[in-house]
Design a protein around this motif. Sequence first.
Motif: not given
Length: 285
Positions: A100-129
């Motif tokens: 379980v020693a890797w969990l802090p680094l894994a948590a930081k990596a998950l937040w990094l992935v979430h930040g990347l998703w937010e920067r590339t996320a599109l609005t529902p209207s754009a996704l519909g288009a």
Amino acid sequence: MKAKTVLPAVAMTAVSMVLTLAVVVMWLGGAVPWPVALVVGLGIDGGWLATLAYERRLAAQGDHSGPVTAVGWSFGLLATGVLIAHALTADHSRGAWLAVAWLPLAAKALWLVHGLWERTALTPSALGAIRGIQQEARDEAAVARARLRAQAATEETRLTAVTAAGARVARVQAKTAATLAGAWSTLESARQGEGTGRALTSVTARVTPDVTPAWELPVWGPTDPVPALETGPALTDAQLDELVVEIRDSRTPPLSYREMATRFRTAGHSASEVRLRAAWKRVVA
């Protein structure tokens, strides 16, 4: 869709903070009073949580800070180091603590992935288009494929029909050629026969007394085109008779009516077939 990335990161962060606090309290509890160990554990978790909150605030504003990110990763490495040190110094369950020693680094990596998703996320209207554009492209491709298949089938049908029609025409032409060849062979045999002229003369003797016409059947072969005649003044019967006599007696034996008529028209003279034949009969009589 946002919860699919943020919830794992939150859960991993909470587990990492609890493990870090518990390890610090257990590890330092024998050396210092437990309130001190608790403060140290909360300090590590609090620093990590504070930098994480600041990073999320900057991300919400569309900004980014390298020093803040470095501090956050430093707290994550510190927590991971504490867990690894505790696992290495533990008397029992060393493998479990290392797991379980890797969990802090894994948590930081998950937040990094979430930040990347937010920067590339599109609005529902754009996704519909985008979905509409993709569907339109698929529809156009399907229509184009159907059109090509239909054109290919139509062309195949047309070629089959043309081929069949050509074969029928060829068969009809071959049959017609065979029939014509037989007919012309019969005519040629009759033309070359010795009694053909006498038979025809005996039939027409009562119609044209004292006249012995030279009967000639048509000849199958190429014909020479006759040049167009210019319309001139009509010939009188006397002039027509003189021309017929002149052309007929231009060769010995005298020319037949067919040959005379051909030379008459080739010479540029004009007269109807009825008048020309009547002049021929007068001359021969």
